[in-house]
Motif scaffolding. Sequence first.
Motif, PDB file in Angstrom:
ATOM      1  N   ARG A 124       0.865  -1.186   0.000  1.00  0.00           N
ATOM      2  CA  ARG A 124       0.000   0.000   0.000  1.00  0.00           C
ATOM      3  C   ARG A 124       0.893   1.225   0.000  1.00  0.00           C
ATOM      4  O   ARG A 124       1.454   1.605   1.009  1.00  0.00           O
ATOM      5  CB  ARG A 124      -0.910   0.011   1.229  1.00  0.00           C
ATOM      6  N   LYS A 125       1.035   1.816  -1.187  1.00  0.00           N
ATOM      7  CA  LYS A 125       1.962   2.938  -1.337  1.00  0.00           C
ATOM      8  C   LYS A 125       1.289   4.251  -0.955  1.00  0.00           C
ATOM      9  O   LYS A 125       0.066   4.358  -0.889  1.00  0.00           O
ATOM     10  CB  LYS A 125       2.495   2.989  -2.766  1.00  0.00           C
ATOM     11  N   VAL A 126       2.132   5.240  -0.729  1.00  0.00           N
ATOM     12  CA  VAL A 126       1.647   6.558  -0.353  1.00  0.00           C
ATOM     13  C   VAL A 126       0.877   7.166  -1.517  1.00  0.00           C
ATOM     14  O   VAL A 126       1.275   7.059  -2.673  1.00  0.00           O
ATOM     15  CB  VAL A 126       2.832   7.472   0.016  1.00  0.00           C
ATOM     16  N   GLY A 127      -0.246   7.793  -1.208  1.00  0.00           N
ATOM     17  CA  GLY A 127      -1.029   8.443  -2.251  1.00  0.00           C
ATOM     18  C   GLY A 127      -2.495   8.500  -1.884  1.00  0.00           C
ATOM     19  O   GLY A 127      -2.878   8.237  -0.747  1.00  0.00           O
ATOM     20  N   SER A 128      -3.325   8.838  -2.850  1.00  0.00           N
ATOM     21  CA  SER A 128      -4.763   8.948  -2.638  1.00  0.00           C
ATOM     22  C   SER A 128      -5.463   7.845  -3.417  1.00  0.00           C
ATOM     23  O   SER A 128      -5.156   7.604  -4.580  1.00  0.00           O
ATOM     24  CB  SER A 128      -5.259  10.323  -3.111  1.00  0.00           C
ATOM     25  N   ASN A 129      -6.409   7.156  -2.760  1.00  0.00           N
ATOM     26  CA  ASN A 129      -7.144   6.118  -3.476  1.00  0.00           C
ATOM     27  C   ASN A 129      -8.382   6.729  -4.138  1.00  0.00           C
ATOM     28  O   ASN A 129      -8.691   7.909  -3.949  1.00  0.00           O
ATOM     29  CB  ASN A 129      -7.497   4.966  -2.527  1.00  0.00           C
ATOM     30  N   PRO A 130      -9.124   5.945  -4.945  1.00  0.00           N
ATOM     31  CA  PRO A 130     -10.275   6.507  -5.667  1.00  0.00           C
ATOM     32  C   PRO A 130     -11.337   7.136  -4.755  1.00  0.00           C
ATOM     33  O   PRO A 130     -12.100   7.996  -5.194  1.00  0.00           O
ATOM     34  CB  PRO A 130     -10.838   5.284  -6.415  1.00  0.00           C
ATOM     35  N   LYS A 131     -11.401   6.708  -3.488  1.00  0.00           N
ATOM     36  CA  LYS A 131     -12.391   7.266  -2.561  1.00  0.00           C
ATOM     37  C   LYS A 131     -11.896   8.539  -1.883  1.00  0.00           C
ATOM     38  O   LYS A 131     -12.604   9.131  -1.066  1.00  0.00           O
ATOM     39  CB  LYS A 131     -12.752   6.218  -1.504  1.00  0.00           C
ATOM     40  N   GLY A 132     -10.660   8.954  -2.197  1.00  0.00           N
ATOM     41  CA  GLY A 132     -10.128  10.171  -1.608  1.00  0.00           C
ATOM     42  C   GLY A 132      -9.413   9.957  -0.287  1.00  0.00           C
ATOM     43  O   GLY A 132      -8.968  10.924   0.341  1.00  0.00           O
ATOM     44  N   TYR A 133      -9.291   8.693   0.142  1.00  0.00           N
ATOM     45  CA  TYR A 133      -8.574   8.408   1.387  1.00  0.00           C
ATOM     46  C   TYR A 133      -7.070   8.511   1.146  1.00  0.00           C
ATOM     47  O   TYR A 133      -6.566   7.994   0.149  1.00  0.00           O
ATOM     48  CB  TYR A 133      -8.933   7.016   1.900  1.00  0.00           C
ATOM     49  N   ILE A 134      -6.367   9.166   2.065  1.00  0.00           N
ATOM     50  CA  ILE A 134      -4.931   9.361   1.898  1.00  0.00           C
ATOM     51  C   ILE A 134      -4.159   8.251   2.582  1.00  0.00           C
ATOM     52  O   ILE A 134      -4.297   8.027   3.786  1.00  0.00           O
ATOM     53  CB  ILE A 134      -4.491  10.724   2.475  1.00  0.00           C
ATOM     54  N   HIS A 135      -3.366   7.512   1.808  1.00  0.00           N
ATOM     55  CA  HIS A 135      -2.407   6.585   2.377  1.00  0.00           C
ATOM     56  C   HIS A 135      -1.143   7.388   2.685  1.00  0.00           C
ATOM     57  O   HIS A 135      -0.522   7.916   1.767  1.00  0.00           O
ATOM     58  CB  HIS A 135      -2.071   5.462   1.392  1.00  0.00           C
ATOM     59  N   THR A 136      -0.786   7.480   3.929  1.00  0.00           N
ATOM     60  CA  THR A 136       0.379   8.303   4.266  1.00  0.00           C
ATOM     61  C   THR A 136       1.654   7.478   4.181  1.00  0.00           C
ATOM     62  O   THR A 136       2.357   7.527   3.185  1.00  0.00           O
ATOM     63  CB  THR A 136       0.206   8.934   5.651  1.00  0.00           C
ATOM     64  N   PHE A 137       1.946   6.688   5.192  1.00  0.00           N
ATOM     65  CA  PHE A 137       3.173   5.892   5.173  1.00  0.00           C
ATOM     66  C   PHE A 137       3.031   4.685   4.246  1.00  0.00           C
ATOM     67  O   PHE A 137       1.933   4.327   3.816  1.00  0.00           O
ATOM     68  CB  PHE A 137       3.532   5.433   6.589  1.00  0.00           C
ATOM     69  N   LEU A 138       4.150   4.049   3.957  1.00  0.00           N
ATOM     70  CA  LEU A 138       4.167   2.833   3.147  1.00  0.00           C
ATOM     71  C   LEU A 138       3.841   1.628   4.036  1.00  0.00           C
ATOM     72  O   LEU A 138       4.331   1.523   5.155  1.00  0.00           O
ATOM     73  CB  LEU A 138       5.556   2.658   2.521  1.00  0.00           C
ATOM     74  N   GLN A 139       3.011   0.741   3.545  1.00  0.00           N
ATOM     75  CA  GLN A 139       2.615  -0.432   4.334  1.00  0.00           C
ATOM     76  C   GLN A 139       2.724  -1.691   3.483  1.00  0.00           C
ATOM     77  O   GLN A 139       2.248  -1.728   2.340  1.00  0.00           O
ATOM     78  CB  GLN A 139       1.187  -0.264   4.838  1.00  0.00           C
ATOM     79  N   ILE A 140       3.370  -2.706   4.052  1.00  0.00           N
ATOM     80  CA  ILE A 140       3.496  -3.997   3.379  1.00  0.00           C
ATOM     81  C   ILE A 140       2.746  -5.034   4.199  1.00  0.00           C
ATOM     82  O   ILE A 140       2.982  -5.181   5.404  1.00  0.00           O
ATOM     83  CB  ILE A 140       4.972  -4.416   3.242  1.00  0.00           C
ATOM     84  N   SER A 141       1.846  -5.750   3.556  1.00  0.00           N
ATOM     85  CA  SER A 141       1.067  -6.781   4.234  1.00  0.00           C
ATOM     86  C   SER A 141       1.204  -8.101   3.503  1.00  0.00           C
ATOM     87  O   SER A 141       1.336  -8.130   2.272  1.00  0.00           O
ATOM     88  CB  SER A 141      -0.417  -6.390   4.288  1.00  0.00           C
TER      89      SER A 141
END
Length: 320
Positions: free
Chosen positions: A132-149
């Motif tokens: 889950r990279k930093v950025g904005s998804n289609p719903k406008g939610y902001i991914h801040t930090f980088l997350q690996i799952s």
Amino acid sequence: LNKKVENYHNEYKKSQREYKIASKKNIKQEESNYNLFNTLFLYYELKPKGLLNDVQQFCVELLNFVDNVCKKHDLKYWLDYGSLLGAVRHGGFIPWDDDMDIGMLRKDFDKFIDVIDEEVKNNNLEDRFHIRKVGSNPKGYIHTFLQISYKIPNEKDPNKKIILAGIDILPYDYINSYDESTNERFGDAKIEYQERLKSGMPRREAIKNYIDELGVQIDDGKYIIPAAENVRGPNNSHKLSIYDKDVILPFSKIKINDKEYPAPNDCDYYLTTVYSSGYKQLPQIVHLHQRLPYLRGHDNIDELFKTHLAKIREINEKFN
């Protein structure tokens, strides 16, 4: 009526006395429980078992994969937040923790984002690793930090995945000077950065504007400051702390499961700024992620952990 009022008043005063006695008793009991809790977790050799042990061991292997990638590409990182706290205070994990956190300076963070997809592909983990990279998804939610799952199919719901482990990667920048206005300017610049992401601006362009506005550097500087994608600063889970560079660099080493990982140069000062000077004692209020109850609701979860843990261990052992 006066007699009734007087009786009510007397009953009220009696209830107040009883409440004070009960409150003092509860406070003593809470203090006793807290002291026992501290004694058990800080001075006894307690180890997780069952599902919690599976999650923690999987998180370590996820960290080992990231560590392998960083060594291959000459990238630097350090244990951060709860992972650093657990390593310092408990010699491993916080007893109830179920994920990991690491920090990276901007230059390494950006390069890691560039190489991680290829490394996942090289190790045939595309169907398991979710980045889950930093950025904005289609719903406008902001991914801040980088997350690996690490995710596996959910037999009960094909539209969802089961997350076995996760690691958060949080960036930091350099800065040459700061004053009393920096905290407010940081908050404003961070809001502007997030608004740019929501408008569709590419992350690196939005970060360039943020860097120019706040006056931070990428290559080097006198101080180190949490970046816009971090979870510090106004309206975040942690207050903004700016460090002399030698608080973090050069890195020290700290062990988890008998393996050494990078840590800030001055762990005591670093953890004090994040959690206060009482970080060596357990908190009176424990915050849980609720990941274990979620995992426990899935069939054959123990067998699934066993299978996938063996797989990622083998990948780490053979990592090229």
